[in-house]
Scaffold this motif. Structure first.
Motif, short mmCIF file in Angstrom:
data_model
loop_
_atom_site.label_atom_id
_atom_site.label_comp_id
_atom_site.label_asym_id
_atom_site.label_seq_id
_atom_site.Cartn_x
_atom_site.Cartn_y
_atom_site.Cartn_z
N UNK A 60 -13.53 -23.15 10.65
CA UNK A 60 -12.64 -23.15 9.48
C UNK A 60 -13.07 -22.07 8.49
N UNK A 61 -14.37 -21.88 8.33
CA UNK A 61 -14.88 -20.82 7.45
C UNK A 61 -14.42 -19.46 7.95
N UNK A 62 -14.58 -19.21 9.23
CA UNK A 62 -14.21 -17.92 9.81
C UNK A 62 -12.71 -17.67 9.72
N UNK A 63 -11.92 -18.68 10.02
CA UNK A 63 -10.47 -18.47 9.98
C UNK A 63 -9.98 -18.24 8.55
N UNK A 64 -10.56 -18.94 7.58
CA UNK A 64 -10.17 -18.73 6.18
C UNK A 64 -10.52 -17.32 5.73
N UNK A 65 -11.71 -16.85 6.07
CA UNK A 65 -12.11 -15.49 5.69
C UNK A 65 -11.25 -14.43 6.41
N UNK A 66 -10.98 -14.63 7.68
CA UNK A 66 -10.17 -13.67 8.43
C UNK A 66 -8.75 -13.63 7.87
N UNK A 67 -8.18 -14.79 7.60
CA UNK A 67 -6.83 -14.84 7.04
C UNK A 67 -6.80 -14.17 5.66
N UNK A 68 -7.81 -14.44 4.84
CA UNK A 68 -7.89 -13.81 3.52
C UNK A 68 -7.95 -12.30 3.64
N UNK A 69 -8.73 -11.80 4.57
CA UNK A 69 -8.82 -10.36 4.78
C UNK A 69 -7.50 -9.75 5.18
N UNK A 70 -6.74 -10.45 6.01
CA UNK A 70 -5.43 -9.94 6.44
C UNK A 70 -4.46 -9.92 5.25
N UNK A 75 -1.63 -6.79 1.07
CA UNK A 75 -1.16 -6.74 -0.32
C UNK A 75 -1.95 -5.81 -1.23
N UNK A 76 -3.20 -5.51 -0.90
CA UNK A 76 -4.05 -4.73 -1.80
C UNK A 76 -4.44 -3.39 -1.18
N UNK A 77 -5.18 -3.44 -0.08
CA UNK A 77 -5.69 -2.21 0.50
C UNK A 77 -6.03 -2.48 1.97
N UNK A 78 -5.68 -1.55 2.82
CA UNK A 78 -5.94 -1.69 4.27
C UNK A 78 -7.43 -1.82 4.59
N UNK A 79 -8.27 -1.36 3.70
CA UNK A 79 -9.72 -1.45 3.94
C UNK A 79 -10.19 -2.89 4.07
N UNK A 80 -9.40 -3.83 3.56
CA UNK A 80 -9.77 -5.24 3.68
C UNK A 80 -9.76 -5.72 5.13
N UNK A 81 -9.18 -4.93 6.03
CA UNK A 81 -9.18 -5.31 7.45
C UNK A 81 -10.60 -5.37 8.03
N UNK A 82 -11.54 -4.77 7.34
CA UNK A 82 -12.93 -4.87 7.80
C UNK A 82 -13.42 -6.32 7.77
N UNK A 83 -12.93 -7.10 6.82
CA UNK A 83 -13.36 -8.51 6.71
C UNK A 83 -13.01 -9.32 7.95
N UNK A 84 -11.75 -9.36 8.39
CA UNK A 84 -11.48 -10.12 9.62
C UNK A 84 -12.20 -9.53 10.84
N UNK A 85 -12.41 -8.21 10.84
CA UNK A 85 -13.15 -7.61 11.95
C UNK A 85 -14.59 -8.11 12.01
N UNK A 86 -15.24 -8.16 10.86
CA UNK A 86 -16.62 -8.68 10.81
C UNK A 86 -16.67 -10.16 11.15
N UNK A 87 -15.76 -10.92 10.57
CA UNK A 87 -15.77 -12.38 10.77
C UNK A 87 -15.54 -12.73 12.23
N UNK A 88 -14.57 -12.10 12.86
CA UNK A 88 -14.32 -12.43 14.27
C UNK A 88 -15.47 -11.98 15.15
#
Length: 153
Positions: A60-70, A75-88
């Motif tokens: 649940x922690x990982x999915x929440x962080x990955x979803x937040x990153x997406x 909505x903000x900046x494509x650089x946030x895609x690093x978050x779901x990449x790290x989490x997964x």
């Protein structure tokens, strides 16, 4: 490369101090219920059915962080895609090795493995007398239906 056994991999990647503390707390809860009625023990067993194990907490922690990153990437900046990449990546590492960065934190917070929760569950069932029904007075084991029913309760 040998992968660790699924049932003990989180414990293997947790400090002995934390593992001992989790075991101590479990033993204290079991000791508390030695003087309680079968109904109170049954209520505790029902509570254990809803306790989140470490795997569920990590997922649940990982999915929440990955979803937040997406959402942030959209909505903000494509650089946030690093978050779901790290989490997964960390979640995949946990699936293979049994370790990921949030594991020590969640274990310190008291999240137990499914095996640790089941240890308490079966100790409480033994206190309640569930397993006495599958052993006859002469020590001979009862039938497999009684054993299976005791394990399911």
């Amino acid at each position: 490369m040998m992968l660790p056994a699924t049932n003990r991999r989180a414990e293997n990647h947790t400090s002995e101090e934390i593992n001992r503390e989790i075991a101590r707390q479990t033993q204290q809860r079991i000791a508390y219920y030695t003087t309680k009625s079968p109904q109170e023990i049954s209520e505790r067993i029902r509570e254990l059915d809803y306790e989140w194990d470490i795997e569920r907490a990590l997922e649940s922690n990982a999915s929440a962080l990955a979803f937040s990153g997406i959402v942030l990437a959209a909505t903000v900046n494509k650089k946030w895609l690093i978050l779901p990449g790290l989490v997964t990546g960390f979640l995949f590492q946990h699936a293979l090795q049994g370790w990921c960065p949030p594991l020590p934190i969640l274990r310190r917070l008291g999240f137990r493995t499914a095996a640790e929760i089941n240890e308490e569950r079966y100790a409480l069932k033994a206190l309640r007398g569930d397993f006495e029904r599958i052993i006859s007075r002469d020590g001979v084991y009862g039938d497999h239906h009684a054993a299976f029913a005791a394990a399911q309760q």
